[in-house]
Design a protein around this motif. Sequence first.
Motif, PDB file in Angstrom:
ATOM      1  N   ALA A  20       0.825  -1.211   0.000  1.00 24.12           N
ATOM      2  CA  ALA A  20       0.000   0.000   0.000  1.00 24.12           C
ATOM      3  C   ALA A  20       0.860   1.262   0.000  1.00 24.12           C
ATOM      4  CB  ALA A  20      -0.929  -0.002   1.214  1.00 24.12           C
ATOM      5  N   ILE A  21       1.920   1.283   0.802  1.00 26.09           N
ATOM      6  CA  ILE A  21       2.785   2.470   0.861  1.00 26.09           C
ATOM      7  C   ILE A  21       3.517   2.666  -0.462  1.00 26.09           C
ATOM      8  CG2 ILE A  21       4.832   3.463   1.959  1.00 26.09           C
ATOM      9  CD1 ILE A  21       3.896   2.077   4.558  1.00 26.09           C
ATOM     10  N   LEU A  22       4.053   1.592  -1.012  1.00 28.49           N
ATOM     11  CA  LEU A  22       4.780   1.708  -2.279  1.00 28.49           C
ATOM     12  C   LEU A  22       3.837   2.067  -3.427  1.00 28.49           C
ATOM     13  CD1 LEU A  22       7.366  -1.222  -2.028  1.00 28.49           C
ATOM     14  CD2 LEU A  22       7.659   1.209  -1.470  1.00 28.49           C
ATOM     15  N   ILE A  23       2.592   1.603  -3.368  1.00 24.78           N
ATOM     16  CA  ILE A  23       1.607   1.974  -4.393  1.00 24.78           C
ATOM     17  C   ILE A  23       1.293   3.469  -4.316  1.00 24.78           C
ATOM     18  CG2 ILE A  23      -0.872   1.861  -4.847  1.00 24.78           C
ATOM     19  CD1 ILE A  23       0.589  -0.156  -6.434  1.00 24.78           C
ATOM     20  N   LEU A  24       1.201   4.005  -3.105  1.00 27.14           N
ATOM     21  CA  LEU A  24       0.969   5.442  -2.960  1.00 27.14           C
ATOM     22  C   LEU A  24       2.105   6.233  -3.602  1.00 27.14           C
ATOM     23  CD1 LEU A  24      -0.682   7.786  -1.873  1.00 27.14           C
ATOM     24  CD2 LEU A  24       0.461   7.492   0.344  1.00 27.14           C
ATOM     25  N   ALA A  25       3.335   5.776  -3.384  1.00 29.75           N
ATOM     26  CA  ALA A  25       4.484   6.424  -4.025  1.00 29.75           C
ATOM     27  C   ALA A  25       4.378   6.314  -5.543  1.00 29.75           C
ATOM     28  CB  ALA A  25       5.779   5.786  -3.537  1.00 29.75           C
ATOM     29  N   TYR A  26       3.914   5.164  -6.017  1.00 29.41           N
ATOM     30  CA  TYR A  26       3.818   4.940  -7.456  1.00 29.41           C
ATOM     31  C   TYR A  26       2.712   5.780  -8.093  1.00 29.41           C
ATOM     32  CZ  TYR A  26       3.755   2.342 -11.858  1.00 29.41           C
ATOM     33  OH  TYR A  26       3.802   1.997 -13.176  1.00 29.41           O
ATOM     34  N   VAL A 119      11.676   9.896  -8.748  1.00 28.14           N
ATOM     35  CA  VAL A 119      10.667   8.864  -8.996  1.00 28.14           C
ATOM     36  C   VAL A 119      11.213   7.701  -9.815  1.00 28.14           C
ATOM     37  CG1 VAL A 119       8.783  10.532  -8.835  1.00 28.14           C
ATOM     38  CG2 VAL A 119       9.745   9.978 -11.077  1.00 28.14           C
ATOM     39  N   SER A 120      12.404   7.865 -10.397  1.00 29.28           N
ATOM     40  CA  SER A 120      12.956   6.814 -11.265  1.00 29.28           C
ATOM     41  C   SER A 120      13.172   5.490 -10.538  1.00 29.28           C
ATOM     42  CB  SER A 120      14.277   7.279 -11.879  1.00 29.28           C
ATOM     43  OG  SER A 120      15.277   7.455 -10.883  1.00 29.28           O
ATOM     44  N   VAL A 121      13.321   5.537  -9.218  1.00 29.82           N
ATOM     45  CA  VAL A 121      13.606   4.307  -8.475  1.00 29.82           C
ATOM     46  C   VAL A 121      12.348   3.648  -7.933  1.00 29.82           C
ATOM     47  CG1 VAL A 121      15.873   5.194  -7.806  1.00 29.82           C
ATOM     48  CG2 VAL A 121      13.932   5.513  -6.269  1.00 29.82           C
ATOM     49  N   VAL A 122      11.206   4.334  -7.998  1.00 32.35           N
ATOM     50  CA  VAL A 122      10.013   3.849  -7.299  1.00 32.35           C
ATOM     51  C   VAL A 122       9.440   2.605  -7.960  1.00 32.35           C
ATOM     52  CG1 VAL A 122       7.631   4.390  -6.631  1.00 32.35           C
ATOM     53  CG2 VAL A 122       9.430   6.109  -6.358  1.00 32.35           C
ATOM     54  N   PHE A 123       9.217   2.639  -9.275  1.00 27.82           N
ATOM     55  CA  PHE A 123       8.561   1.507  -9.923  1.00 27.82           C
ATOM     56  C   PHE A 123       9.394   0.236  -9.838  1.00 27.82           C
ATOM     57  CE2 PHE A 123       7.796  -1.076 -13.774  1.00 27.82           C
ATOM     58  CZ  PHE A 123       6.500  -1.461 -13.500  1.00 27.82           C
ATOM     59  N   VAL A 124      10.681   0.333 -10.141  1.00 27.50           N
ATOM     60  CA  VAL A 124      11.538  -0.856 -10.075  1.00 27.50           C
ATOM     61  C   VAL A 124      11.594  -1.368  -8.640  1.00 27.50           C
ATOM     62  CG1 VAL A 124      13.870  -1.744 -10.408  1.00 27.50           C
ATOM     63  CG2 VAL A 124      12.875  -0.207 -12.104  1.00 27.50           C
ATOM     64  N   GLY A 125      11.667  -0.448  -7.667  1.00 26.11           N
ATOM     65  CA  GLY A 125      11.653  -0.880  -6.278  1.00 26.11           C
ATOM     66  C   GLY A 125      10.373  -1.595  -5.912  1.00 26.11           C
ATOM     67  N   LEU A 126       9.244  -1.086  -6.389  1.00 23.14           N
ATOM     68  CA  LEU A 126       7.952  -1.722  -6.134  1.00 23.14           C
ATOM     69  C   LEU A 126       7.870  -3.093  -6.795  1.00 23.14           C
ATOM     70  CD1 LEU A 126       4.989  -1.911  -5.314  1.00 23.14           C
ATOM     71  CD2 LEU A 126       4.437  -0.311  -7.151  1.00 23.14           C
ATOM     72  N   TYR A 139       2.355 -13.424 -10.479  1.00 22.74           N
ATOM     73  CA  TYR A 139       3.100 -12.201 -10.742  1.00 22.74           C
ATOM     74  C   TYR A 139       2.471 -11.363 -11.859  1.00 22.74           C
ATOM     75  CZ  TYR A 139       7.013  -8.980 -10.812  1.00 22.74           C
ATOM     76  OH  TYR A 139       7.777  -7.849 -10.716  1.00 22.74           O
ATOM     77  N   GLY A 140       1.898 -12.007 -12.866  1.00 25.57           N
ATOM     78  CA  GLY A 140       1.220 -11.257 -13.914  1.00 25.57           C
ATOM     79  C   GLY A 140       0.055 -10.468 -13.365  1.00 25.57           C
ATOM     80  N   ALA A 141      -0.725 -11.097 -12.497  1.00 24.38           N
ATOM     81  CA  ALA A 141      -1.898 -10.430 -11.924  1.00 24.38           C
ATOM     82  C   ALA A 141      -1.495  -9.302 -10.982  1.00 24.38           C
ATOM     83  CB  ALA A 141      -2.770 -11.444 -11.191  1.00 24.38           C
ATOM     84  N   ILE A 142      -0.489  -9.543 -10.118  1.00 34.47           N
ATOM     85  CA  ILE A 142      -0.094  -8.490  -9.182  1.00 34.47           C
ATOM     86  C   ILE A 142       0.569  -7.340  -9.928  1.00 34.47           C
ATOM     87  CG2 ILE A 142       2.220  -9.317  -8.565  1.00 34.47           C
ATOM     88  CD1 ILE A 142      -0.441  -7.852  -6.186  1.00 34.47           C
ATOM     89  N   SER A 143       1.259  -7.636 -11.035  1.00 34.88           N
ATOM     90  CA  SER A 143       1.831  -6.566 -11.849  1.00 34.88           C
ATOM     91  C   SER A 143       0.720  -5.741 -12.486  1.00 34.88           C
ATOM     92  CB  SER A 143       2.739  -7.146 -12.942  1.00 34.88           C
ATOM     93  OG  SER A 143       3.840  -7.831 -12.382  1.00 34.88           O
ATOM     94  N   GLY A 144      -0.317  -6.418 -12.963  1.00 34.93           N
ATOM     95  CA  GLY A 144      -1.455  -5.707 -13.531  1.00 34.93           C
ATOM     96  C   GLY A 144      -2.171  -4.865 -12.500  1.00 34.93           C
ATOM     97  N   LEU A 145      -2.342  -5.420 -11.293  1.00 32.79           N
ATOM     98  CA  LEU A 145      -2.977  -4.654 -10.218  1.00 32.79           C
ATOM     99  C   LEU A 145      -2.134  -3.432  -9.863  1.00 32.79           C
ATOM    100  CD1 LEU A 145      -5.207  -4.393  -8.074  1.00 32.79           C
ATOM    101  CD2 LEU A 145      -3.782  -5.809  -6.556  1.00 32.79           C
ATOM    102  N   THR A 146      -0.825  -3.603  -9.876  1.00 31.75           N
ATOM    103  CA  THR A 146       0.085  -2.492  -9.594  1.00 31.75           C
ATOM    104  C   THR A 146      -0.111  -1.364 -10.595  1.00 31.75           C
ATOM    105  OG1 THR A 146       1.741  -3.943  -8.569  1.00 31.75           O
ATOM    106  CG2 THR A 146       2.517  -1.831  -9.443  1.00 31.75           C
TER     107      THR A 146
END
Length: 450
Positions: A20-26, A119-126, A139-146
């Motif tokens: 949830a926290i990393l998604i907010l950053a994303y 912000v360049s590090v956020v997506f790869v970190g997530l 992983y496909g589904a969680i990537s899509g949800l992301t």
Amino acid sequence: MSVDPSVRQRFQRLRWTVYAILILAYMMVFFHRMAPGVVSADLMASFQTSGAALGSLAAMYYYIYTAMQIPSGVLADTLGSRISVTIGCLVAGLGSILFGLAETFEMASAGRFLVGLGVSVVFVGLMRSNTQWFSERYYGAISGLTLLLGNVGSILAAGPLALLLKTTSWRSVFVGIGLLSLIVAVLTAVFVRSKPQDAGLPTVQELDGLPAHPPRDRHWALDLRGVMTTRAVWPSFFVMFGITGSLFAFAGLWGVPLMRDGFGLDRTQASLYTTAALAGFAIGSFALGSLSDHLGRRKVVIVGASALSVVLWLALILLPWGPGWTGLTLYALLGMAAGGFVVGYAAAKEVVPPGVAGMAIALVNTGLFLGAAIMQPAFGWVMDLTWDGTMTGDVRLYAMSDFRNGLWLSGGFALLGLIGALFVHETRCRNITLPATAAANSGNQPNRPT
């Protein structure tokens, strides 16, 4: 291996807190990416720029973002998501505040540069965090949800931002989002853990009764070289470059001006169309990522989505569409087709050892932002070539024929992405460097498909 139910419950709570926290950053990553399209007229008036110069200002984000993708992957695989995202949010927050306060084009460019750097590090970190906290078979589904949730940020940067600008200035918006970034940095430092082991929990593989994935056991430079020389990673790079790079350039800058100048809509009305494209992109990412997991296939989804994207760019150029349901449908479908790119992350990480998944994700992600960085100013440049000199105040007014030149360029980029999709290696939704059962602790060297 039996795992105590209380440990599973603790794992679940922490997993979704981290997510949830990393998604907010994303979400803020996407907001920064798409917002210039809605405030384009304000920026041109404030800094008295041409279309090409505006494209360069918006693309400043993409230039540094692109350059930072490989380092972001290294940071995610070595320091971990917690440290890299915390620092990234701090830098992005300061950059956004500078951008909002900028009085000159140079200061605005510097602020945009810092935003892109942060912000360049956020997506790869997530995405790297997701490999640690979620099972490979989902992983496909969680990537899509992301991507679905992250795109809430891009949707907020379209129609809702246009409405907000009726009551406040674009400068106040960027200062506010900068302050929010600083708050998220604090939340990340306090609550996020890069992997379950950092909180004294078993790995996601151990929860499934399997051995943990082998850790990295070499210097990161050797691991990076191994990823860079794995040929099966590169087709996904070109899918990102052509398919998603062209969409991001269009939705992030030129989609609103096309509807405003080409069809006479006001900014609020025009922003509904990029909102439709971004909503389609979010839905397509989740739907196509989940479909890939359900089918147990990666390549067929990527190829199908890429082909549809090429067709839709041609439709924007050749069909007699306009404001209303035809325009909204084409924008939404264009975004939905581009959402198939999310499967490329899974395809890339599944052809390298699990310990270097962050580097593989970062490599293919570089293609996306390199494509957008090239396309944003290139779209403006080809329009400037045929611009007839018409102005509205301090803002250049382009004709529909000018925009059509940019759409042809976008279609060419998408065709390159389709060609790349044809060479994607089919992994059948598992890491092909490990035994099919994932039960063997088989070392860290890739069995590179060619």
